[in-house]
Design a protein around this motif. Structure first.
Motif, PDB file in Angstrom:
ATOM      1  N   VAL A 103       0.845  -1.185   0.000  1.00 50.64           N
ATOM      2  CA  VAL A 103       0.000   0.000   0.000  1.00 50.64           C
ATOM      3  C   VAL A 103       0.885   1.240   0.000  1.00 50.64           C
ATOM      4  CG1 VAL A 103      -1.784   1.296   1.222  1.00 50.64           C
ATOM      5  CG2 VAL A 103      -1.839  -1.215   1.216  1.00 50.64           C
ATOM      6  N   VAL A 104       0.685   2.113  -0.978  1.00 49.39           N
ATOM      7  CA  VAL A 104       1.486   3.327  -1.108  1.00 49.39           C
ATOM      8  C   VAL A 104       1.157   4.281   0.036  1.00 49.39           C
ATOM      9  CG1 VAL A 104       2.050   5.287  -2.597  1.00 49.39           C
ATOM     10  CG2 VAL A 104       1.524   3.053  -3.610  1.00 49.39           C
ATOM     11  N   SER A 105       2.202   4.896   0.579  1.00 47.77           N
ATOM     12  CA  SER A 105       2.021   5.835   1.686  1.00 47.77           C
ATOM     13  C   SER A 105       2.954   7.023   1.503  1.00 47.77           C
ATOM     14  CB  SER A 105       2.310   5.152   3.029  1.00 47.77           C
ATOM     15  OG  SER A 105       3.689   4.837   3.127  1.00 47.77           O
ATOM     16  N   GLU A 106       2.898   7.952   2.435  1.00 49.18           N
ATOM     17  CA  GLU A 106       3.727   9.149   2.360  1.00 49.18           C
ATOM     18  C   GLU A 106       5.207   8.817   2.379  1.00 49.18           C
ATOM     19  OE1 GLU A 106       4.076  13.521   4.603  1.00 49.18           O
ATOM     20  OE2 GLU A 106       2.653  12.000   5.286  1.00 49.18           O
ATOM     21  N   SER A 107       5.560   7.716   3.011  1.00 55.02           N
ATOM     22  CA  SER A 107       6.968   7.335   3.112  1.00 55.02           C
ATOM     23  C   SER A 107       7.451   6.510   1.923  1.00 55.02           C
ATOM     24  CB  SER A 107       7.198   6.539   4.405  1.00 55.02           C
ATOM     25  OG  SER A 107       6.443   5.334   4.385  1.00 55.02           O
ATOM     26  N   SER A 108       6.562   6.191   0.980  1.00 52.67           N
ATOM     27  CA  SER A 108       6.930   5.349  -0.153  1.00 52.67           C
ATOM     28  C   SER A 108       7.874   6.081  -1.097  1.00 52.67           C
ATOM     29  CB  SER A 108       5.691   4.914  -0.931  1.00 52.67           C
ATOM     30  OG  SER A 108       4.832   4.134  -0.133  1.00 52.67           O
ATOM     31  N   SER A 109       8.828   5.346  -1.619  1.00 53.57           N
ATOM     32  CA  SER A 109       9.721   5.884  -2.641  1.00 53.57           C
ATOM     33  C   SER A 109       9.293   5.351  -4.004  1.00 53.57           C
ATOM     34  CB  SER A 109      11.166   5.465  -2.366  1.00 53.57           C
ATOM     35  OG  SER A 109      11.314   4.057  -2.511  1.00 53.57           O
ATOM     36  N   ALA A 110       9.802   5.972  -5.062  1.00 51.91           N
ATOM     37  CA  ALA A 110       9.493   5.499  -6.409  1.00 51.91           C
ATOM     38  C   ALA A 110      10.051   4.101  -6.632  1.00 51.91           C
ATOM     39  CB  ALA A 110      10.049   6.469  -7.447  1.00 51.91           C
ATOM     40  N   THR A 111      11.161   3.783  -5.978  1.00 56.80           N
ATOM     41  CA  THR A 111      11.734   2.446  -6.104  1.00 56.80           C
ATOM     42  C   THR A 111      10.792   1.401  -5.525  1.00 56.80           C
ATOM     43  OG1 THR A 111      13.982   3.334  -5.977  1.00 56.80           O
ATOM     44  CG2 THR A 111      13.695   0.981  -5.504  1.00 56.80           C
ATOM     45  N   GLU A 112      10.201   1.715  -4.394  1.00 58.61           N
ATOM     46  CA  GLU A 112       9.285   0.765  -3.747  1.00 58.61           C
ATOM     47  C   GLU A 112       7.949   0.674  -4.475  1.00 58.61           C
ATOM     48  OE1 GLU A 112      10.678   1.317   0.921  1.00 58.61           O
ATOM     49  OE2 GLU A 112       9.152   2.635   0.059  1.00 58.61           O
ATOM     50  N   ALA A 113       7.386   1.820  -4.850  1.00 60.28           N
ATOM     51  CA  ALA A 113       6.017   1.861  -5.360  1.00 60.28           C
ATOM     52  C   ALA A 113       5.925   1.815  -6.874  1.00 60.28           C
ATOM     53  CB  ALA A 113       5.321   3.119  -4.851  1.00 60.28           C
ATOM     54  N   GLY A 114       6.975   2.240  -7.587  1.00 61.86           N
ATOM     55  CA  GLY A 114       6.874   2.404  -9.024  1.00 61.86           C
ATOM     56  C   GLY A 114       6.392   3.807  -9.361  1.00 61.86           C
ATOM     57  N   ASP A 115       6.662   4.236 -10.586  1.00 63.83           N
ATOM     58  CA  ASP A 115       6.389   5.633 -10.938  1.00 63.83           C
ATOM     59  C   ASP A 115       4.902   5.952 -11.022  1.00 63.83           C
ATOM     60  OD1 ASP A 115       5.982   4.121 -13.250  1.00 63.83           O
ATOM     61  OD2 ASP A 115       7.658   5.012 -14.330  1.00 63.83           O
ATOM     62  N   GLU A 116       4.121   5.123 -11.721  1.00 61.64           N
ATOM     63  CA  GLU A 116       2.707   5.445 -11.911  1.00 61.64           C
ATOM     64  C   GLU A 116       1.902   5.389 -10.612  1.00 61.64           C
ATOM     65  OE1 GLU A 116       1.684   2.765 -15.009  1.00 61.64           O
ATOM     66  OE2 GLU A 116       2.510   4.040 -16.600  1.00 61.64           O
ATOM     67  N   PRO A 117       2.030   4.332  -9.793  1.00 64.16           N
ATOM     68  CA  PRO A 117       1.275   4.319  -8.530  1.00 64.16           C
ATOM     69  C   PRO A 117       1.589   5.506  -7.628  1.00 64.16           C
ATOM     70  CG  PRO A 117       2.102   2.128  -9.024  1.00 64.16           C
ATOM     71  CD  PRO A 117       2.752   3.056 -10.004  1.00 64.16           C
ATOM     72  N   LEU A 118       2.870   5.883  -7.543  1.00 62.69           N
ATOM     73  CA  LEU A 118       3.232   7.005  -6.686  1.00 62.69           C
ATOM     74  C   LEU A 118       2.685   8.313  -7.259  1.00 62.69           C
ATOM     75  CD1 LEU A 118       4.657   7.841  -4.129  1.00 62.69           C
ATOM     76  CD2 LEU A 118       6.802   8.018  -5.407  1.00 62.69           C
ATOM     77  N   SER A 119       2.694   8.441  -8.583  1.00 65.62           N
ATOM     78  CA  SER A 119       2.129   9.640  -9.210  1.00 65.62           C
ATOM     79  C   SER A 119       0.638   9.753  -8.922  1.00 65.62           C
ATOM     80  CB  SER A 119       2.369   9.605 -10.724  1.00 65.62           C
ATOM     81  OG  SER A 119       3.742   9.650 -11.038  1.00 65.62           O
ATOM     82  N   ILE A 120      -0.080   8.641  -9.015  1.00 67.71           N
ATOM     83  CA  ILE A 120      -1.522   8.644  -8.748  1.00 67.71           C
ATOM     84  C   ILE A 120      -1.798   8.996  -7.291  1.00 67.71           C
ATOM     85  CG2 ILE A 120      -3.574   7.170  -8.617  1.00 67.71           C
ATOM     86  CD1 ILE A 120      -2.388   5.622 -11.039  1.00 67.71           C
ATOM     87  N   TRP A 121      -1.033   8.418  -6.375  1.00 69.65           N
ATOM     88  CA  TRP A 121      -1.236   8.694  -4.944  1.00 69.65           C
ATOM     89  C   TRP A 121      -0.972  10.171  -4.643  1.00 69.65           C
ATOM     90  CZ3 TRP A 121       1.726  10.552  -0.934  1.00 69.65           C
ATOM     91  CH2 TRP A 121       1.172  10.402   0.340  1.00 69.65           C
ATOM     92  N   ARG A 122       0.097  10.721  -5.205  1.00 69.29           N
ATOM     93  CA  ARG A 122       0.412  12.134  -4.941  1.00 69.29           C
ATOM     94  C   ARG A 122      -0.655  13.063  -5.502  1.00 69.29           C
ATOM     95  NH1 ARG A 122       6.957  12.929  -5.935  1.00 69.29           N
ATOM     96  NH2 ARG A 122       7.639  11.867  -4.019  1.00 69.29           N
TER      97      ARG A 122
END
Length: 339
Positions: A103-122
């Motif tokens: 589950v993506v969170s504020e502490s997630s990095s792009a390495t952990e989450a991947g670019d698209e999931p982190l972009s969507i969460w932000r």
């Protein structure tokens, strides 16, 4: 212009430039189509799982980017305005999470989450769960109290049951030579589009002359603002003046669309192309000529840790033609009727 993946470029040139040598692979295409059809039938009839929540799949039938991420963000925003708690399921291509589902969170990095999931969460703040097993990710989001789920790039992942399907087409590339892998870029034949609920065509502008069918919906990606890659500070579009030469870095499915957008903003890009989901390092930015560095918001999440303070990313918004939203709301009405 730099090139991040010669082998990938070779295939894209063959598929979209309609090179003749790929037709020697026609027997393999026949086998691919047969196996895909059998797999779909078996999965849908006997292996598909319905988790008890509405699931909206956003995907495509071709290899490469078509503009799904901005569309997903627009859909999430629309659903959130209805007061719904939205969850997004992603395979998380290129992610290296400590465990899955993740589950993506504020502490997630792009390495952990991947670019698209982190972009969507932000962009949305909605719950985003990553797992190649989309059913497992869906169950996590259901247990987290989500009312509706969006499955990113999940059109061919038939194990997860779905309520609505939205297919996205890149108008600039279309269907290439019209063949399935490995002869062409299609994951499924064009006839697959007859079975989806909505087909969205990602155009350069809503006034484009490219029209596939009357019941397809046009979409364009509209620049919103710049932001600093390092600290996410927003800057207006005129922060870079017309005529400015820039290093434009892109590791997305269709980088030419990004470069074209920069041109329309009056910029002159020195283009640096990398394969979709490329993992950037500081060494990728060792340019001989000193120019401003710009990139897409999707690439920015992977560069934040080593970015220079002046590097910029362009935020875009999916703008759909007016008749799409009433049709989408009508489809939602059966799922979430207003009280």
């Amino acid at each position: 212009m730099s090139q991040g993946s010669n082998s990938e470029a070779k295939w894209l040139t063959a598929w979209y430039g309609k090179k003749r040598w790929v037709y020697t692979l026609l027997p393999l295409e026949g086998l691919f189509r047969l196996l895909s059809y059998v797999r779909r039938i078996i999965t849908v009839r006997w292996l598909q799982k319905n988790i008890g929540l509405p699931v909206i799949v956003v995907g495509n039938i071709s290899v490469g980017g078509t503009g799904k991420t901005p569309l997903i963000i627009a859909l999430v925003n629309r659903l959130q305005k209805r007061g719904l708690k939205v969850g997004v399921i992603s395979r998380g291509y290129g992610s290296a999470a400590p465990q899955y589902p993740y589950v993506v969170s504020e502490s997630s990095s792009a390495t952990e989450a991947g670019d698209e999931p982190l972009s969507i969460w932000r962009a949305t703040g909605c719950a985003v769960c990553i797992d190649a097993d989309r059913v497992a990710a869906a169950r996590i989001l259901k247990n987290a109290g989500c009312d509706v789920l969006l499955s990113d790039d999940g059109l061919q992942h038939y194990r997860l049951g779905r309520t609505l399907e939205i297919a996205v087409i890149d108008a600039a590339r279309g269907f290439g030579n019209g063949h399935c892998l490995p002869v062409g870029p299609l994951r499924e034949p064009r006839s697959r589009l007859k079975g989806v609920d909505f087909v969205v065509v990602n155009q350069t502008s809503l006034e484009s002359d490219i029209v596939y069918k009357r019941d397809y919906y046009n979409m364009r990606l509209q620049p919103q603002h710049w932001f600093k890659v390092k600290d996410l500070t927003h800057l207006p579009l005129d922060h870079l003046l017309a005529g400015t030469h820039v290093h434009a870095v892109a590791g997305i499915g269709n980088p030419n669309r990004f470069f074209s957008t920069l041109g329309k903003l009056g910029l002159t890009p020195e283009c640096h192309i990398y394969r979709d989901h490329h993992t950037f390092t500081r060494e990728n930015f060792q340019f001989r000529q000193v120019l401003p560095v710009v990139m897409t918001s999707k690439d920015a999440v992977k560069c934040q840790t080593f970015a220079e303070p002046e590097w910029l990313a362009l935020e875009v918004e999916a703008v759909l033609e007016k008749r799409f939203w009433p049709a989408f709301e009508h489809a939602l009405e059966a799922l979430f009727p207003y009280e």
